[in-house]
Write a protein that holds these residues in place. Structure first.
Motif, mmCIF file in Angstrom:
data_model
loop_
_atom_site.group_PDB
_atom_site.id
_atom_site.type_symbol
_atom_site.label_atom_id
_atom_site.label_comp_id
_atom_site.label_asym_id
_atom_site.label_seq_id
_atom_site.Cartn_x
_atom_site.Cartn_y
_atom_site.Cartn_z
ATOM 1 N N ARG A 85 0.831 -1.209 0.000
ATOM 2 C CA ARG A 85 0.000 0.000 0.000
ATOM 3 C C ARG A 85 0.862 1.255 0.000
ATOM 4 O O ARG A 85 0.538 2.237 -0.664
ATOM 5 N N LEU A 93 1.931 1.851 -3.404
ATOM 6 C CA LEU A 93 0.814 2.342 -4.222
ATOM 7 C C LEU A 93 0.639 3.847 -4.010
ATOM 8 O O LEU A 93 0.439 4.602 -4.971
ATOM 9 N N LEU A 94 0.745 4.293 -2.753
ATOM 10 C CA LEU A 94 0.631 5.727 -2.465
ATOM 11 C C LEU A 94 1.758 6.503 -3.160
ATOM 12 O O LEU A 94 1.541 7.584 -3.710
ATOM 13 N N ARG A 130 3.404 5.609 -5.903
ATOM 14 C CA ARG A 130 3.207 5.637 -7.363
ATOM 15 C C ARG A 130 2.077 6.583 -7.751
ATOM 16 O O ARG A 130 2.173 7.292 -8.753
ATOM 17 N N ALA A 131 1.014 6.610 -6.943
ATOM 18 C CA ALA A 131 -0.081 7.543 -7.238
ATOM 19 C C ALA A 131 0.424 8.983 -7.130
ATOM 20 O O ALA A 131 0.136 9.828 -7.990
ATOM 21 N N GLN A 187 2.497 9.992 -10.082
ATOM 22 C CA GLN A 187 1.819 10.229 -11.358
ATOM 23 C C GLN A 187 0.960 11.486 -11.371
ATOM 24 O O GLN A 187 0.804 12.107 -12.426
ATOM 25 N N ALA A 198 -3.759 12.993 -6.210
ATOM 26 C CA ALA A 198 -3.487 12.111 -5.067
ATOM 27 C C ALA A 198 -4.050 12.737 -3.790
ATOM 28 O O ALA A 198 -4.652 12.047 -2.963
ATOM 29 N N ILE A 214 -4.403 11.214 -0.033
ATOM 30 C CA ILE A 214 -2.999 10.839 0.127
ATOM 31 C C ILE A 214 -2.229 12.044 0.674
ATOM 32 O O ILE A 214 -2.235 13.113 0.054
#
Lengths: 229, 308
Positions: free
Chosen positions: B183, B186-187, B189-190, B193, B198, B203
């Protein structure tokens, strides 16, 4: 109920919102209307704290949001479908939905509910978001916002660049959310797509909210007077 | 020594260089990829990691392995904490503006370098390796009686250098798994991008930036802890890894982690081979030339992606 009062906000030295007030009620679709550059998208960003307001207040069911850091505001129950989708292009559909679910600690039940709303996404779970078609991307952007199980859904031009069948799908989902009691704040350029949807409309002119009209008064004449269309 | 065994030796030396370089460059690439910050002080995290390793191993009595293990834990943690503090106190206040953060990290570079000079002095400091057996390597060659193994004179490597290669590979796999399977990854990578969107999904981008800056510095420090039993710790040792890391990150593709590993292998191996057969200076000249060619013919690097 989401209520914004006297919002002012600026990009650096340039103030783009001078005085915006609006209310989005549960079970209603409130449309934010205005010409290009009137401040519609900026108003949504100010509500979300992405464009921090310099003055004014934003409350959700009476609780103040405007003093919170931007990442705390969605956790209070505000879902956002940005203009142009703004997907995390290299994340898969499953990962994108996971990001939405993590926002408010939602689980498998919400995931299944969202995938039932957009069955096409279930077939694309392992596919990168950036490789989806425009319509599928819009479905994913909407699904990501619904993963929050929000009290208020902010939609910024959700039908932009979509083919008619996709527009119908997004409209159907929007109406369904409204009927399930969500408060929806909708920015849309396509008048034909929203005229029959809106329960209320707020007109913006150069960063100011100048008029709020109920559905009964949202006539072509009003649109012509305010927007010149 | 014949050409074949000599080449094997050069490749092994190159793999050691590539292993350290991949760790250091991975930190730089991660920071640029997620934060869009060009961290000019990254080489100083490496230098401070090496100096801290020397300092910590000097404090621990007994077998050198004990001091090394503690240094391998303490140096990355201390450097990570210092990097998080630098992010909060400096970079965040500059709103991560690309130009101003370059100037700020140049300032951090000088602060780190001069503080080390004043505290630890100008001398190079050795660290004893935790183990260092010399391992003779066999070579297969055709003789009059057929194929046979034999041990050419000089074809050997130390057990510690093999450990460095294995440890770096394990750390890189661990980083890869964290980024792609957890997780927290994932945070990251978000955020990488689309940091604004985010935030609209809860986030805490500022916290992600701090953690990533800390991880970047910790990776450089870990690379330095691994290298310091081979090279000595010195207050000016951050320059070369910084240059090589930039070369690797540009060739691999800014922000691309697989590209970073491939480019580190390419640069590390070519550095090892050219250094053994010609000279280390020629190896650096060729690496810099390679960067110039990549910038001209493939500005995005080997695995970099065009902006959407």
């Amino acid at each position: 109920m989401l209520e914004a009062t006297g919002l002012r906000a600026a990009y650096g030295p340039v103030e783009v919102l001078h005085d915006v007030s609006l209310t989005a009620r549960a079970g209603e679709i409130t449309c934010l209307l205005g010409r290009n550059g009137a401040g519609k998208s900026s108003t949504l960003k100010a509500i979300l704290g992405l464009l921090p307001p310099s003055r004014g207040t934003v409350t959700l069911d009476g609780a103040a949001l405007h003093a919170l850091p931007a990442h705390e505001i969605p956790k209070r129950g505000i879902g956002y479908v940005p203009q142009g989708r703004r997907l995390f292009r290299e994340l898969t559909v499953a990962e994108t939905i996971e990001v939405g679910l993590m926002t408010r600690g939602e689980g498998r039940e919400t995931r299944d509910w969202v995938l039932d709303l957009f069955p096409r996404l279930r077939e694309r779970l392992g596919q990168q978001a950036g490789t989806l078609s425009g319509g599928e991307q819009q479905m994913l952007a909407t699904a990501r916002a619904l993963c929050l199980r929000p009290k208020v859904l902010l939609l910024d031009e959700p039908t932009e660049g979509l083919q008619p069948s996709m527009i119908d799908l997004i409209r159907d989902v929007t109406v369904r959310m409204r009927d399930e009691g969500y408060a929806i704040l909708l920015v849309e350029q396509r008048m034909d797509a929203i005229l029959d949807l809106a329960d209320r409309a707020v007109f913006l002119e150069t960063g100011r909210s100048v008029e709020t009209v109920a559905r009964a008064d949202l006539t072509p004449q009003t649109l012509h007077r305010r927007l010149g269309v | 020594m014949q050409f074949g065994p000599h080449l094997l030796l050069a490749i092994l030396e190159g793999l050691v260089t590539a292993s350290i370089l991949s760790l250091t460059a991975m930190g730089l690439s991660l920071v640029f990829g997620v934060m869009r910050v060009v961290n000019v002080a990254h080489g100083e995290a490496y230098m401070l990691g090496a100096v801290l390793a020397w300092w910590v191993t000097g404090l621990i009595a007994g077998h050198p392995a004990a001091g090394f293990v503690i240094a391998a834990i303490a140096a990355p943690l201390i450097m990570g904490a210092l990097a998080v503090a630098s992010d909060r106190l400096v970079l965040k206040r500059l709103n991560y503006d690309p130009d101003r953060t370059i100037v700020a990290t140049i300032g951090l570079l000088y602060i780190a370098q001069q503080t080390t000079l004043m505290s630890f002095g100008p001398d190079a400091r050795p660290v004893e390796p935790p183990f260092n057996q010399r391992i003779a390597l066999p070579w297969l060659e055709r003789t009059e009686e057929g194929w046979a193994w034999f041990y050419p004179w000089g074809l050997s490597i130390t057990s510690y250098k093999l450990f460095v290669i294995a440890a770096a590979a394990l750390i890189l796999v661990a980083i890869w798994l964290i980024i792609t399977r957890t997780r927290a990854g994932l945070l990251m990578r978000a955020t990488q991008q689309d940091s604004e969107t985010a935030q609209a999904f809860g986030i805490p981008v500022g916290t992600v930036y701090s953690v990533v800056f800390g991880i970047g510095a910790a990776l450089a420090a870990l690379g330095a802890v691994l290298v310091v039993p081979i090279q000595q710790a010195h207050y000016l040792m951050g320059g070369e890894p910084l240059l090589l890391s930039f070369i690797v990150v540009i060739i691999g593709g800014l922000g691309s982690l697989p590209g970073t590993v491939i480019a580190a292998l390419l640069i590390g191996l070519s550095d090892g081979i050219i250094s053994v057969f010609f000279s280390p200076t020629l190896a650096k000249i060729i690496a810099t030339l390679l960067v110039a060619m990549v910038l001209v013919f493939r500005p995005r690097g080997l695995l970099g992606k065009a902006p959407a």
